[in-house]
Design a protein around this motif. Structure first.
Motif, PDB file in Angstrom:
ATOM      1  N   GLU A  72      38.749  36.311  54.787  1.00 39.62           N
ATOM      2  CA  GLU A  72      39.853  36.611  55.631  1.00 39.62           C
ATOM      3  C   GLU A  72      39.849  38.132  55.806  1.00 39.62           C
ATOM      4  O   GLU A  72      40.407  38.625  56.745  1.00 39.62           O
ATOM      5  CB  GLU A  72      41.387  36.324  54.710  1.00 39.62           C
ATOM      6  CG  GLU A  72      41.558  34.728  54.828  1.00 39.62           C
ATOM      7  CD  GLU A  72      41.683  34.188  56.187  1.00 39.62           C
ATOM      8  OE1 GLU A  72      42.451  34.925  57.206  1.00 39.62           O
ATOM      9  OE2 GLU A  72      41.172  33.195  56.601  1.00 39.62           O
ATOM     10  N   LYS A  90      34.213  45.139  47.306  1.00 40.87           N
ATOM     11  CA  LYS A  90      34.191  43.943  46.498  1.00 40.87           C
ATOM     12  C   LYS A  90      33.181  43.883  45.949  1.00 40.87           C
ATOM     13  O   LYS A  90      31.953  43.379  46.362  1.00 40.87           O
ATOM     14  CB  LYS A  90      34.229  42.702  47.839  1.00 40.87           C
ATOM     15  CG  LYS A  90      34.554  41.215  47.038  1.00 40.87           C
ATOM     16  CD  LYS A  90      33.569  40.278  47.587  1.00 40.87           C
ATOM     17  CE  LYS A  90      33.601  39.081  46.953  1.00 40.87           C
ATOM     18  NZ  LYS A  90      32.708  39.281  45.497  1.00 40.87           N
ATOM     19  N   LEU A 144      45.967  41.279  47.467  1.00 36.21           N
ATOM     20  CA  LEU A 144      45.224  41.443  48.420  1.00 36.21           C
ATOM     21  C   LEU A 144      45.959  42.139  49.611  1.00 36.21           C
ATOM     22  O   LEU A 144      45.550  43.122  50.260  1.00 36.21           O
ATOM     23  CB  LEU A 144      44.498  40.305  49.126  1.00 36.21           C
ATOM     24  CG  LEU A 144      43.690  40.637  50.085  1.00 36.21           C
ATOM     25  CD1 LEU A 144      42.494  41.437  50.085  1.00 36.21           C
ATOM     26  CD2 LEU A 144      43.156  38.959  50.914  1.00 36.21           C
ATOM     27  N   THR A 145      47.108  41.532  49.834  1.00 34.30           N
ATOM     28  CA  THR A 145      48.089  42.324  50.879  1.00 34.30           C
ATOM     29  C   THR A 145      48.376  43.810  50.432  1.00 34.30           C
ATOM     30  O   THR A 145      48.251  44.726  51.346  1.00 34.30           O
ATOM     31  CB  THR A 145      49.425  41.618  51.146  1.00 34.30           C
ATOM     32  OG1 THR A 145      49.147  40.111  51.502  1.00 34.30           O
ATOM     33  CG2 THR A 145      50.242  42.131  52.178  1.00 34.30           C
ATOM     34  N   ASN A 182      40.001  40.212  59.468  1.00 35.33           N
ATOM     35  CA  ASN A 182      41.271  41.111  59.648  1.00 35.33           C
ATOM     36  C   ASN A 182      40.826  42.274  60.697  1.00 35.33           C
ATOM     37  O   ASN A 182      39.611  43.054  60.448  1.00 35.33           O
ATOM     38  CB  ASN A 182      41.479  41.745  58.493  1.00 35.33           C
ATOM     39  CG  ASN A 182      43.010  42.677  58.309  1.00 35.33           C
ATOM     40  OD1 ASN A 182      42.900  43.236  59.269  1.00 35.33           O
ATOM     41  ND2 ASN A 182      43.744  42.355  57.481  1.00 35.33           N
ATOM     42  N   THR A 209      38.457  39.519  45.086  1.00 36.67           N
ATOM     43  CA  THR A 209      38.771  38.417  45.765  1.00 36.67           C
ATOM     44  C   THR A 209      37.876  36.949  45.608  1.00 36.67           C
ATOM     45  O   THR A 209      36.629  37.107  45.427  1.00 36.67           O
ATOM     46  CB  THR A 209      38.664  38.802  47.375  1.00 36.67           C
ATOM     47  OG1 THR A 209      37.508  39.408  47.560  1.00 36.67           O
ATOM     48  CG2 THR A 209      39.846  39.775  47.676  1.00 36.67           C
ATOM     49  N   THR A 210      38.385  36.053  46.128  1.00 33.94           N
ATOM     50  CA  THR A 210      37.474  34.804  46.258  1.00 33.94           C
ATOM     51  C   THR A 210      36.704  34.679  47.560  1.00 33.94           C
ATOM     52  O   THR A 210      36.959  35.749  48.288  1.00 33.94           O
ATOM     53  CB  THR A 210      38.507  33.456  46.354  1.00 33.94           C
ATOM     54  OG1 THR A 210      39.483  33.455  47.276  1.00 33.94           O
ATOM     55  CG2 THR A 210      39.294  33.249  44.991  1.00 33.94           C
ATOM     56  N   GLN A 245      39.394  34.592  50.419  1.00 38.63           N
ATOM     57  CA  GLN A 245      39.719  35.683  50.727  1.00 38.63           C
ATOM     58  C   GLN A 245      38.860  36.662  51.362  1.00 38.63           C
ATOM     59  O   GLN A 245      39.424  37.704  52.318  1.00 38.63           O
ATOM     60  CB  GLN A 245      40.480  36.171  49.411  1.00 38.63           C
ATOM     61  CG  GLN A 245      41.723  35.369  48.834  1.00 38.63           C
ATOM     62  CD  GLN A 245      42.318  35.975  47.413  1.00 38.63           C
ATOM     63  OE1 GLN A 245      41.434  36.309  46.576  1.00 38.63           O
ATOM     64  NE2 GLN A 245      43.410  36.021  47.028  1.00 38.63           N
ATOM     65  N   THR A 246      37.595  36.865  50.949  1.00 40.96           N
ATOM     66  CA  THR A 246      36.800  37.909  51.432  1.00 40.96           C
ATOM     67  C   THR A 246      36.767  37.601  52.821  1.00 40.96           C
ATOM     68  O   THR A 246      36.547  38.258  53.683  1.00 40.96           O
ATOM     69  CB  THR A 246      35.410  37.755  50.776  1.00 40.96           C
ATOM     70  OG1 THR A 246      35.583  37.960  49.322  1.00 40.96           O
ATOM     71  CG2 THR A 246      34.536  38.957  51.062  1.00 40.96           C
ATOM     72  N   THR A 252      45.564  37.735  43.682  1.00 41.16           N
ATOM     73  CA  THR A 252      46.579  36.889  44.392  1.00 41.16           C
ATOM     74  C   THR A 252      46.574  37.135  45.882  1.00 41.16           C
ATOM     75  O   THR A 252      46.102  38.311  46.196  1.00 41.16           O
ATOM     76  CB  THR A 252      47.715  36.994  43.843  1.00 41.16           C
ATOM     77  OG1 THR A 252      48.577  38.157  43.993  1.00 41.16           O
ATOM     78  CG2 THR A 252      47.856  36.500  42.226  1.00 41.16           C
ATOM     79  N   ASP A 253      47.096  36.663  46.614  1.00 39.18           N
ATOM     80  CA  ASP A 253      47.338  36.891  48.093  1.00 39.18           C
ATOM     81  C   ASP A 253      48.187  38.185  48.275  1.00 39.18           C
ATOM     82  O   ASP A 253      48.006  39.162  49.183  1.00 39.18           O
ATOM     83  CB  ASP A 253      48.036  35.788  48.922  1.00 39.18           C
ATOM     84  CG  ASP A 253      46.938  34.612  48.929  1.00 39.18           C
ATOM     85  OD1 ASP A 253      45.498  34.665  48.785  1.00 39.18           O
ATOM     86  OD2 ASP A 253      47.251  33.519  49.558  1.00 39.18           O
ATOM     87  N   TYR A 272      41.032  36.579  39.436  1.00 34.54           N
ATOM     88  CA  TYR A 272      40.937  36.808  40.925  1.00 34.54           C
ATOM     89  C   TYR A 272      42.208  37.241  41.588  1.00 34.54           C
ATOM     90  O   TYR A 272      43.212  37.159  40.972  1.00 34.54           O
ATOM     91  CB  TYR A 272      40.704  35.496  41.856  1.00 34.54           C
ATOM     92  CG  TYR A 272      39.239  34.856  41.633  1.00 34.54           C
ATOM     93  CD1 TYR A 272      38.369  35.646  42.131  1.00 34.54           C
ATOM     94  CD2 TYR A 272      38.954  33.626  41.311  1.00 34.54           C
ATOM     95  CE1 TYR A 272      36.696  35.197  42.153  1.00 34.54           C
ATOM     96  CE2 TYR A 272      38.022  33.114  41.444  1.00 34.54           C
ATOM     97  CZ  TYR A 272      36.781  33.803  41.825  1.00 34.54           C
ATOM     98  OH  TYR A 272      35.543  33.497  41.728  1.00 34.54           O
TER      99      TYR A 272
END
Length: 459
Positions: A199, A161, A32-33, A203, A192-193, A196-197, A28-29, A26
């Motif tokens: 989030e 995704k 994703l950023t 956004n 993503t998890t 996370q998805t 990481t944050d 997966y």
């Protein structure tokens, strides 16, 4: 036999032999950023391109898909078990989709002028911004293509995704887009998890979402998209009826039922999952349907002769087996098939159930596998009542010489007459009820993700 460990990451297990082919952790944050930054940069680049430049990108993507068609078809088959001949057709459809949007996009997006005595209105279709595409696994490269093609002609960049068991087709599309050698990334996969998805959905820099998957997940995606007023298309579950009336061509209906129910091993949202037959032709239809079903060849999905491959995962096979058993416990009758095949693959026989009614599982749940539930009805009214007695409303097919008597009565987004329901990119596709909302394909599907800016000019 390897098991799907969703909690660990994106794990690719070939359902034909049960062997792990790839594994991706997966994001990481921080990953994703970075992806969010890249897709924002991609949109800034695309927003400055001309329609002709974007058309040329799509023509290039179509050519690149065709150049590696054999490799891509094998990837689809290895990833989710689709018979190789059907995978080859999927890849060609992807190239055709890219080329068609390049051909038609300028017309779809052109300025519209509306005159009134006092004012002239100009309606401009402008891109929205980065869009999230949440994919499922049953047509993995087709969905990778659907993720990028309509958004690219508009000028929107894409976060894509994939399903946790089938990420490689989206990663292959990333490679194809990278070969365009653009100055910014316009297609960004995100592994993503679920949190996370969610989030990403919250956004506000992400301006739209297309979702293909289950009704339960679709409700959650639609809810989160609505909270931030995102443009959204939700393509959720389906339990499509196929209605065979007394004036049907039964040979064609039987062949149509086999193709509509057992294609892609029954793993299609628009498969004919409930076959509703008038009692006057029921016995003759069933004889023809069983005869056609016996012609199917279950086996190695890489074999050109195979027409029914494994289910996409062993868990999916076990779920379908459980649904068959529950249907039988409720009074359905097993007419053909129904067995899990021995070996390491996720195989189950094509299955026909009869004596099914609207109180049984096939009317309450989506059976996503090679199981045809057959209902007997006494009248046109009863056929319509049975067809509509479902939470879903994606598609329906009717076999009759008088379709005008039944088509207007069906509660569904798509109806096929004397053929099967299928997505086709010149026309919009979407459902109603628990099958979701919004459409993709056609002009309507493209303009869903534009801002229709209206300019008023006094005369």
């Amino acid at each position: 036999m390897a098991e799907l460990k969703i909690s660990d990451g994106y794990q690719c297990i070939s359902p034909g032999d049960g062997q792990e082919k790839a594994f991706y952790p997966y994001f990481t944050d921080q990953d994703l950023t970075r992806a969010l930054e890249e897709v924002a940069e991609g949109y800034q680049f695309l927003s400055k391109t001309s329609i002709q430049e974007r058309k040329d990108m799509l023509y290039s993507i179509a050519a690149k898909i065709e150049e590696r068609a054999g490799k891509l078809a094998k990837l689809v088959t290895e990833e989710m078990g689709k018979p190789i001949t059907q995978s080859k057709a999927e890849i060609q459809k992807c190239a055709d989709m890219a080329r068609y949007h390049a051909d038609q996009g300028e017309e779809w997006l052109k300025k519209e002028v509306v005159d009134t005595p006092q004012l002239t209105y100009e309606i401009h279709q402008e891109p929205l911004g980065p869009v999230l595409f949440i994919s499922t696994w049953n047509n993995p490269f087709l969905q990778a293509t659907l993720a990028i093609v309509p958004q690219l002609i508009i000028g929107n960049s894409v976060l894509a995704k994939p399903a946790p068991n089938a990420p490689r087709c989206i990663l292959e599309m990333e490679k194809i887009v990278e070969e365009l050698k653009l100055p910014a990334k316009i297609f960004v996969p995100v592994l993503t998890t679920i949190p996370q998805t969610e989030e990403i959905l919250k956004n506000t820099d992400i301006k739209g979402v297309t979702f293909i998957g289950s009704t339960k997940a679709g409700r959650r995606v639609g809810s989160l998209a609505g909270e931030s007023f995102k443009a959204a298309v939700i393509d959720a579950g389906g339990s499509d009826p196929m209605v065979v009336l007394q004036d049907a061509d039964l040979e064609e209906a039987a062949k149509g039922a086999v193709g509509a129910r057992f294609g892609n091993t029954g793993q299609s949202c628009v498969a004919a999952k409930r076959i509703i037959v008038h009692e006057a032709v029921y016995d003759d239809f069933m004889a023809a349907f069983i005869l056609e079903t016996k012609k199917l060849k279950v086996g190695d999905p890489m074999d050109e002769a195979t027409t029914v491959g494994p289910l996409a995962t062993h868990q999916a096979r076990d779920l379908v087996k459980g649904q068959i058993e529950q249907s039988l416990s409720q009074g359905a009758e097993l007419i053909y098939g129904g067995k899990v095949l021995e070996g390491s693959g996720a195989f189950i026989e094509p299955t026909i159930l009869s004596n099914v009614n609207c109180d049984m599982l096939p009317s309450k749940e989506e059976v996503f596998g090679p199981v045809a539930a057959v209902y007997k009805v006494k009248s046109l009214k009863e056929a319509v009542d049975y067809a509509n007695d479902t939470p879903y409303g994606l598609g329906a097919s009717v076999y009759t010489k008088t379709p005008e008597k039944i088509v207007p009565l069906l509660e569904t987004g798509n109806v096929a007459v004397n053929t099967k329901v299928a997505t086709n990119f010149p026309v919009p596709f979407g459902g109603i009820k628990a099958s979701g909302y919004g459409v993709y394909f056609g002009r309507e599907g493209v303009t869903t993700f534009t801002n229709s800016k209206v300019v008023n000019i006094p005369k």
